[in-house]
Scaffold this motif. Structure first.
Motif, PDB file in Angstrom:
ATOM      1  N   TYR A  30      33.506 -23.378  10.295  1.00  0.00           N
ATOM      2  CA  TYR A  30      33.635 -22.547   9.080  1.00  0.00           C
ATOM      3  C   TYR A  30      34.594 -23.248   8.125  1.00  0.00           C
ATOM      4  O   TYR A  30      35.802 -23.262   8.335  1.00  0.00           O
ATOM      5  N   THR A  31      34.047 -23.879   7.119  1.00  0.00           N
ATOM      6  CA  THR A  31      34.853 -24.623   6.149  1.00  0.00           C
ATOM      7  C   THR A  31      34.826 -23.889   4.806  1.00  0.00           C
ATOM      8  O   THR A  31      34.048 -22.949   4.621  1.00  0.00           O
ATOM      9  N   ASP A  32      35.626 -24.387   3.848  1.00  0.00           N
ATOM     10  CA  ASP A  32      35.597 -23.806   2.501  1.00  0.00           C
ATOM     11  C   ASP A  32      34.199 -23.953   1.898  1.00  0.00           C
ATOM     12  O   ASP A  32      33.718 -23.076   1.189  1.00  0.00           O
ATOM     13  N   GLU A  33      33.553 -25.072   2.223  1.00  0.00           N
ATOM     14  CA  GLU A  33      32.205 -25.303   1.685  1.00  0.00           C
ATOM     15  C   GLU A  33      31.219 -24.254   2.233  1.00  0.00           C
ATOM     16  O   GLU A  33      30.409 -23.692   1.498  1.00  0.00           O
ATOM     17  N   VAL A  34      31.342 -23.970   3.528  1.00  0.00           N
ATOM     18  CA  VAL A  34      30.457 -22.953   4.138  1.00  0.00           C
ATOM     19  C   VAL A  34      30.758 -21.587   3.515  1.00  0.00           C
ATOM     20  O   VAL A  34      29.835 -20.830   3.152  1.00  0.00           O
ATOM     21  N   ALA A  35      32.042 -21.280   3.355  1.00  0.00           N
ATOM     22  CA  ALA A  35      32.421 -19.982   2.769  1.00  0.00           C
ATOM     23  C   ALA A  35      31.825 -19.844   1.373  1.00  0.00           C
ATOM     24  O   ALA A  35      31.239 -18.800   1.027  1.00  0.00           O
ATOM     25  N   ALA A  36      31.930 -20.913   0.569  1.00  0.00           N
ATOM     26  CA  ALA A  36      31.428 -20.845  -0.810  1.00  0.00           C
ATOM     27  C   ALA A  36      29.902 -20.733  -0.820  1.00  0.00           C
ATOM     28  O   ALA A  36      29.329 -19.951  -1.585  1.00  0.00           O
ATOM     29  N   ALA A  37      29.239 -21.476   0.064  1.00  0.00           N
ATOM     30  CA  ALA A  37      27.762 -21.483   0.070  1.00  0.00           C
ATOM     31  C   ALA A  37      27.169 -20.157   0.540  1.00  0.00           C
ATOM     32  O   ALA A  37      26.009 -19.845   0.248  1.00  0.00           O
ATOM     33  N   THR A  38      27.964 -19.389   1.303  1.00  0.00           N
ATOM     34  CA  THR A  38      27.409 -18.146   1.858  1.00  0.00           C
ATOM     35  C   THR A  38      28.022 -16.892   1.225  1.00  0.00           C
ATOM     36  O   THR A  38      27.661 -15.784   1.625  1.00  0.00           O
ATOM     37  N   ALA A  39      28.912 -17.090   0.251  1.00  0.00           N
ATOM     38  CA  ALA A  39      29.625 -15.933  -0.328  1.00  0.00           C
ATOM     39  C   ALA A  39      28.641 -14.902  -0.887  1.00  0.00           C
ATOM     40  O   ALA A  39      28.821 -13.687  -0.697  1.00  0.00           O
ATOM     41  N   HIS A  40      27.592 -15.364  -1.572  1.00  0.00           N
ATOM     42  CA  HIS A  40      26.630 -14.411  -2.166  1.00  0.00           C
ATOM     43  C   HIS A  40      25.890 -13.638  -1.082  1.00  0.00           C
ATOM     44  O   HIS A  40      25.480 -12.487  -1.290  1.00  0.00           O
ATOM     45  N   LEU A  41      25.719 -14.242   0.094  1.00  0.00           N
ATOM     46  CA  LEU A  41      25.015 -13.539   1.183  1.00  0.00           C
ATOM     47  C   LEU A  41      25.952 -12.515   1.836  1.00  0.00           C
ATOM     48  O   LEU A  41      25.526 -11.426   2.215  1.00  0.00           O
ATOM     49  N   TYR A  42      27.224 -12.880   1.940  1.00  0.00           N
ATOM     50  CA  TYR A  42      28.168 -11.904   2.515  1.00  0.00           C
ATOM     51  C   TYR A  42      28.244 -10.651   1.643  1.00  0.00           C
ATOM     52  O   TYR A  42      28.370  -9.531   2.160  1.00  0.00           O
ATOM     53  N   GLU A  43      28.105 -10.844   0.313  1.00  0.00           N
ATOM     54  CA  GLU A  43      28.121  -9.680  -0.590  1.00  0.00           C
ATOM     55  C   GLU A  43      27.085  -8.634  -0.173  1.00  0.00           C
ATOM     56  O   GLU A  43      27.287  -7.439  -0.311  1.00  0.00           O
ATOM     57  N   ARG A  44      25.933  -9.096   0.349  1.00  0.00           N
ATOM     58  CA  ARG A  44      24.856  -8.158   0.723  1.00  0.00           C
ATOM     59  C   ARG A  44      25.222  -7.297   1.931  1.00  0.00           C
ATOM     60  O   ARG A  44      24.633  -6.249   2.136  1.00  0.00           O
ATOM     61  N   VAL A  45      26.126  -7.808   2.766  1.00  0.00           N
ATOM     62  CA  VAL A  45      26.389  -7.104   4.039  1.00  0.00           C
ATOM     63  C   VAL A  45      27.850  -6.686   4.193  1.00  0.00           C
ATOM     64  O   VAL A  45      28.257  -6.260   5.268  1.00  0.00           O
ATOM     65  N   ARG A  46      28.623  -6.823   3.115  1.00  0.00           N
ATOM     66  CA  ARG A  46      30.066  -6.618   3.245  1.00  0.00           C
ATOM     67  C   ARG A  46      30.420  -5.204   3.707  1.00  0.00           C
ATOM     68  O   ARG A  46      31.466  -4.993   4.325  1.00  0.00           O
ATOM     69  N   ASP A  47      29.542  -4.213   3.439  1.00  0.00           N
ATOM     70  CA  ASP A  47      29.854  -2.847   3.864  1.00  0.00           C
ATOM     71  C   ASP A  47      29.538  -2.593   5.331  1.00  0.00           C
ATOM     72  O   ASP A  47      29.922  -1.562   5.866  1.00  0.00           O
ATOM     73  N   VAL A  48      28.820  -3.501   5.967  1.00  0.00           N
ATOM     74  CA  VAL A  48      28.463  -3.255   7.373  1.00  0.00           C
ATOM     75  C   VAL A  48      28.926  -4.367   8.324  1.00  0.00           C
ATOM     76  O   VAL A  48      28.843  -4.203   9.546  1.00  0.00           O
ATOM     77  N   ILE A  49      29.394  -5.486   7.784  1.00  0.00           N
ATOM     78  CA  ILE A  49      29.919  -6.549   8.656  1.00  0.00           C
ATOM     79  C   ILE A  49      31.385  -6.815   8.256  1.00  0.00           C
ATOM     80  O   ILE A  49      31.653  -7.213   7.121  1.00  0.00           O
ATOM     81  N   PRO A  50      32.325  -6.577   9.173  1.00  0.00           N
ATOM     82  CA  PRO A  50      33.745  -6.763   8.823  1.00  0.00           C
ATOM     83  C   PRO A  50      34.025  -8.227   8.476  1.00  0.00           C
ATOM     84  O   PRO A  50      33.422  -9.132   9.075  1.00  0.00           O
TER      85      PRO A  50
END
Ligand code: 13P
Ligand code: SF4
Length: 356
Positions: A30-50
């Motif tokens: 899990y790098t900064d690059e991975v975090a940035a590349a997946t940030a928009h996907l985390y937005e979709r699940v932020r209410d159900v995945i801590p």
């Protein structure tokens, strides 16, 4: 990385991605690059995945989405898949009928079926020239296990001339012995399509009982049950209703009749989702596999879902690491004997054509 071309004669000929045996395993840090590349996907699940869980999932999500493009693969996810699969790596999510139709429309080389084995088999029936993979071959279904092709042949001997409608939750062998398939979304329409007074609707006894309340056609059935839905009881649901005034109870037709009787609405997984989306109840209990409520909650956090967590152990065999393995190693490939496939495909296609 495996070379996507091979030298033969004068020029390099591109290999179909599906013919490749294995690709290199991606780095899963899990790098900064991975975090940035997946940030928009985390937005979709932020209410159900801590947030604490995302660093474990994100490297898989990124790697799967990249490999999907490399393999020209499409990921189909049933409504019961977990939110990180349903919202972050799948190209299409839906009920078994929608997945069957989407499989038929796909022009990808590879289909990765995130669901159970009968769904992957259905995709293979409709896409005989494509590679169909299931991330875990053991992802079965208690309904599909409840009946064999030989059982259907015996039923035909016993009830000569009675049309046989089989629920899609069956093996290709069983479909091959049937006149037509159905799902819980279209069962009434399929049963009535014959214009006769008696029809065999197998193997789900509870679905059949439910359909029988909506048609004048006499329904003969089988003693198959879904191990997830048969566990719900009316008494348990009444307790939830007492504890949560205003709770809307929405049930899948694989539930026992006593459960259907107290539900505010009954329908296939997609009909349940549409009902919740349209009505936007303040509180809802979906009497079905637990992940489906999480998938809707990701989109509609304002709805409070009461979640008696009945999980389907077969659906839960599908995980991000196994999806990644599937795409890296092109496994597990789902095949159907061509003679069986031809007859089973007819039954599935009849259902799809009835729908369109
Ligand atoms: P749906 O056809 O409603 O998606 O249901 C499939 C299933 O397996 C239900 O348990
Ligand atoms: Fe089969 Fe029930 Fe699991 Fe659906 S929820 S796949 S019907 S065991």
């Amino acid at each position: 990385m495996v070379d996507l071309t091979h030298e033969s004669g004068a020029g390099a000929t591109p290999l179909r991605p599906s013919t490749l045996v294995s690709l290199d395993r991606p780095d899963l840090t899990y790098t900064d690059e991975v975090a940035a590349a997946t940030a928009h996907l985390y937005e979709r699940v932020r209410d159900v995945i801590p947030p604490v869980e995302w660093p474990v999932m994100a490297p898989y999500v990124k790697a799967i989405n990249e490999l999907k493009r490399e393999r020209n693969a499409v990921i189909l996810a049933h409504n019961y898949q977990t939110p990180e699969i349903f919202h972050c790596v799948s190209d299409f999510g839906g009920d078994s009928l929608q997945l069957a139709i989407e499989a038929a429309r796909s022009d990808a080389d590879v289909i990765v079926q995130c669901g159970v084995h009968f769904m992957a088999e259905t995709s293979k029936l409709l896409n005989p020239d494509k590679t169909v993979l299931i991330p875990d071959m053991r992802a079965g279904c208690s309904l599909a296990e409840s009946i064999t092709g030989a059982d259907v042949r015996l039923l035909r001997e016993r009830y000569p001339g009675v049309p046989v409608v089989t629920y899609v939750n069956t093996s290709a062998d069983v479909k091959a012995e049937s006149d037509i398939c159905c799902t819980s979304a279209n069962a009434v329409e399929v049963v009535e399509s014959f214009g006769v007074d008696t029809v065999l609707l197998i193997p789900d006894e509870y679905l059949a009982l439910n359909v029988a309340t909506q048609t004048d056609v006499k329904i003969l059935t089988w003693k198959g049950h879904c191990e997830v839905h048969e566990r719900f009881t009316a008494a348990e649901l009444e307790e939830y209703r007492d504890a949560e005034p205003g709770l809307e109870i929405i049930a899948h037709p694989e539930c026992p009749p006593e459960v259907i009787a107290i539900a505010d609405f009954t329908g296939s997984t997609s009909k349940m989702i549409n009902w919740v989306r349209d009505r936007k109840p303040a509180k809802a209990l979906l009497v079905t596999e637990c992940s489906m409520a999480s998938n809707i909650a990701a989109e509609a956090p304002e709805i409070k879902f009461v979640q008696p967590c009945n999980l389907c152990p077969h659906m839960k065999r599908i995980t991000l690491p196994k999806i990644l393995d599937s795409l890296v190693e092109m496994k597990e490939e789902v095949t159907v004997d061509p003679l069986v496939a031809e007859r089973a495909r007819r039954a599935v296609e009849r259902m799809i054509h009835l729908k369109s």
